[in-house]
Design a protein around this motif. Sequence first.
Motif, PDB file in Angstrom:
ATOM      1  N   LEU A 272       5.350  10.772   2.189  1.00 10.15           N
ATOM      2  CA  LEU A 272       5.003   9.369   2.394  1.00 10.15           C
ATOM      3  C   LEU A 272       6.250   8.533   2.684  1.00 10.15           C
ATOM      4  O   LEU A 272       6.242   7.656   3.548  1.00 10.15           O
ATOM      5  N   PHE A 273       7.317   8.814   1.952  1.00 14.21           N
ATOM      6  CA  PHE A 273       8.574   8.085   2.119  1.00 14.21           C
ATOM      7  C   PHE A 273       9.103   8.248   3.547  1.00 14.21           C
ATOM      8  O   PHE A 273       9.588   7.287   4.152  1.00 14.21           O
ATOM      9  N   ASP A 274       8.987   9.456   4.084  1.00 10.49           N
ATOM     10  CA  ASP A 274       9.459   9.716   5.448  1.00 10.49           C
ATOM     11  C   ASP A 274       8.533   9.118   6.503  1.00 10.49           C
ATOM     12  O   ASP A 274       8.957   8.890   7.639  1.00 10.49           O
ATOM     13  N   SER A 275       7.266   8.869   6.135  1.00 15.09           N
ATOM     14  CA  SER A 275       6.275   8.387   7.105  1.00 15.09           C
ATOM     15  C   SER A 275       6.089   6.882   7.086  1.00 15.09           C
ATOM     16  O   SER A 275       5.437   6.344   7.985  1.00 15.09           O
TER      17      SER A 275
ATOM     18  N   GLU B 116      11.058  -0.181   2.877  1.00  8.28           N
ATOM     19  CA  GLU B 116      11.623  -1.322   2.179  1.00  8.28           C
ATOM     20  C   GLU B 116      12.378  -0.883   0.939  1.00  8.28           C
ATOM     21  O   GLU B 116      12.401   0.298   0.577  1.00  8.28           O
ATOM     22  N   LEU B 117      12.951  -1.880   0.290  1.00  3.60           N
ATOM     23  CA  LEU B 117      13.707  -1.633  -0.932  1.00  3.60           C
ATOM     24  C   LEU B 117      12.854  -0.913  -1.981  1.00  3.60           C
ATOM     25  O   LEU B 117      13.310   0.027  -2.637  1.00  3.60           O
TER      26      LEU B 117
ATOM     27  N   SER C  15       6.782  16.331  -3.441  1.00  2.17           N
ATOM     28  CA  SER C  15       6.457  16.784  -2.088  1.00  2.17           C
ATOM     29  C   SER C  15       5.647  15.724  -1.351  1.00  2.17           C
ATOM     30  O   SER C  15       5.969  15.345  -0.219  1.00  2.17           O
ATOM     31  N   ARG C  16       4.607  15.225  -2.019  1.00  3.71           N
ATOM     32  CA  ARG C  16       3.779  14.186  -1.415  1.00  3.71           C
ATOM     33  C   ARG C  16       4.541  12.870  -1.302  1.00  3.71           C
ATOM     34  O   ARG C  16       4.462  12.170  -0.284  1.00  3.71           O
ATOM     35  N   ALA C  17       5.289  12.526  -2.342  1.00  5.72           N
ATOM     36  CA  ALA C  17       6.054  11.277  -2.327  1.00  5.72           C
ATOM     37  C   ALA C  17       7.076  11.270  -1.198  1.00  5.72           C
ATOM     38  O   ALA C  17       7.225  10.272  -0.479  1.00  5.72           O
TER      39      ALA C  17
ATOM     40  N   THR D  89       0.831  -1.202   0.000  1.00  9.16           N
ATOM     41  CA  THR D  89       0.000   0.000   0.000  1.00  9.16           C
ATOM     42  C   THR D  89       0.867   1.254   0.000  1.00  9.16           C
ATOM     43  O   THR D  89       0.670   2.174  -0.807  1.00  9.16           O
ATOM     44  N   TRP D  90       1.815   1.296   0.916  1.00  9.34           N
ATOM     45  CA  TRP D  90       2.697   2.467   1.020  1.00  9.34           C
ATOM     46  C   TRP D  90       3.537   2.638  -0.250  1.00  9.34           C
ATOM     47  O   TRP D  90       3.623   3.745  -0.810  1.00  9.34           O
ATOM     48  N   ASN D  91       4.152   1.548  -0.710  1.00 10.75           N
ATOM     49  CA  ASN D  91       5.041   1.656  -1.870  1.00 10.75           C
ATOM     50  C   ASN D  91       4.283   2.015  -3.144  1.00 10.75           C
ATOM     51  O   ASN D  91       4.791   2.754  -3.990  1.00 10.75           O
TER      52      ASN D  91
END
Length: 677
Positions: free
Chosen positions: A397-400, A405-406, A392-394, A377-379
């Motif tokens: 999400l990446f920080d949260s 994962e890879l 900005s959004r990506a 879901t996150w990836n």
Amino acid sequence: MRARFGLADPKCGIERHTSGSFSRGRRCFLGFLTRWIYPPRWPNSYVRQLRTLSGLTLECPNLRSWGRLLQHCASAQDLHQGRLLHAQIWCSPELRRSVYLSNLLVRMYGMCGSLETAQEIFDGIQGRNQFSWNIMLGALAIGERLDRAADLFDRMPQRNEFSINTILTAYSRHGHVGRARKIFDEMEDPDVFASNAMLNAHIAAGDLRGAEVAFHAMRIKDVASWTTMVAAIAEAGQIHGSLAMFQRMPAHNLVTWNSVIGTFAASGLPGEAREFFARIPERNLGSWNALLTGYAQEGQARESGEVFDRMPQWNVASWNALIPHNEDAAASKMVFDEMPERTLVSWNCVLTAYGMAGHLALAQQVFEKIPERDVVTWNTTITANAVRGDFSRAKSLFDSVPKRELLSWNAMVVGYSLHGCLTEAKILLERMPYFEFVPYNALFQAYARAGHVEESQIMFNLLTGRGISAWTSLAATYGHVGQTKTAKIVFDAMPRHDVWAWNNLLAAYARNGHLFDARGIFEKMPEPGLVSWNTLIGAYALEGHAAEAISLFHEMQGFGIGANDVVFVATLTACSHLGLLDMARDYFFSMIRDHWITPIPEHYVCMVDILGRAGKLAEAQELADGMPFPPDPATWRSIVGSCQIHSEATLAARAAERLDPGTSDPYVLLRNININE
């Protein structure tokens, strides 16, 4: 949660009771656990187990009962219940000192993705045994923490077959052939499991030739070995080789049959998939789902719908497969709404469809509605935003993301690379915890698209354990900038050539207008696929060799290779150059009727251009006005250009009004018409 119920502290309120009141408090706590917290989805046997535990005394705990509960939490990946059990264990000094329960806690947290907690428990185990080390190693391997797994493997006081196979499998999953080979060669008598892991390492690295060598060197081959090779050869585009390997198998099980069916269907070979499906001695639901999934992944909506309707029964996997694996978000939503039961996979499929279609706002709405998110879901959400350039959004999400994962790293690096943000991509690539080919290759290609050939060559030279993918990327780099001779030199230096290497070289010559050389490469290809035909037909059409393009299209159909939307654009373009209006109409309607391809704007522009060139200007404008989406500037420029050919100034003026008045296009086109008059 622990602090709320006073369970995290070893000196919690329960331990301050006397022994008699402790038993009452313990029974009260476990009664609360079963009545209020216990989820209804757990089997009744585990509810009874908890109630049994509530009657135990502290002095004589049943470790096996606690162990079964922890094992169930691990299997169900139920982190919430696992934490509650951990809290109760923590309140008992006897239970807390149990190496057996500590090992199971490490396993439970590892399978639930809480690797840091698993590591803390492992570090605190007094008197670790071989199982402790193996369980922690497995948790790190499953959690994609390859460097930490390798470090733990090196620190193990002793290793057994499980330890070696675990790290070997982790290396093979990521295509680290060199590391895997070092472990494999140190084994005194590698079993078939280890040999299969080595086989998968070569395949994951894109080294089919190395996989074939490893396969033939195996002393013992099981059905999994043969099935792996059959699928790998088919995925490389070598269909005849895959069939030959299948025929040589000493025995076939249902998994093999289903794997071959799914591979053929997903490779755009519906005839072969149907043939194998008909030959299965005994089908199960997995056989139907393999055929259905293969068609769906190839975007063949009609075929997947027909298979779904013929199925004797469906499960949630069948419905998930029916969700289109493409940009048709509306169709995905329709299937999703009709599903009698939904899983997290169902939600992720719809999320993927919205992301691929660029509907980021709708994708965000789905993301927020998903009852329980996983790494997919996150990836998927990170990838959708990164690929579309919403960094900005990506980045937020990446920080949260709870478990980075890879694929999370890959999505960000690939997104930056696709949009030419080379500095950001390079910084993030250098921060990655371990090397991965996909983001490295994305930056590699980004340098090539930007014309930075030297940087691409440097990155290639630094790459160790180069597989066929790396060589193909370097050849493509030179092809992108027009250095076809250098691309050919790289191609000739490759250790072997797969279908992607051939297609890249073909595209390099075709893209740069070297049609004679491109045709020669095409004729030398062992098994040209749909991409190969598309490339050559498109090149002939763009270079004005319309008759050859149409001839190739008919030749392709004679070989039984199904057309897609790209090849129809090239074919309609060729018809436009030759003024073949009737033939173009036949192709256009055949595309919809026979191939179930929904026309895209490029198809309509081709038809508008053909009608205009044939002097059917009113029909051209009518088609433009009746398109299922707003006509783009190319459509109106085509009409104005046709009006110029046929001296229709009035109609040209109306079409020019639809162009952007802020540009010079409408004025230049109308001026040319007036000059001609």
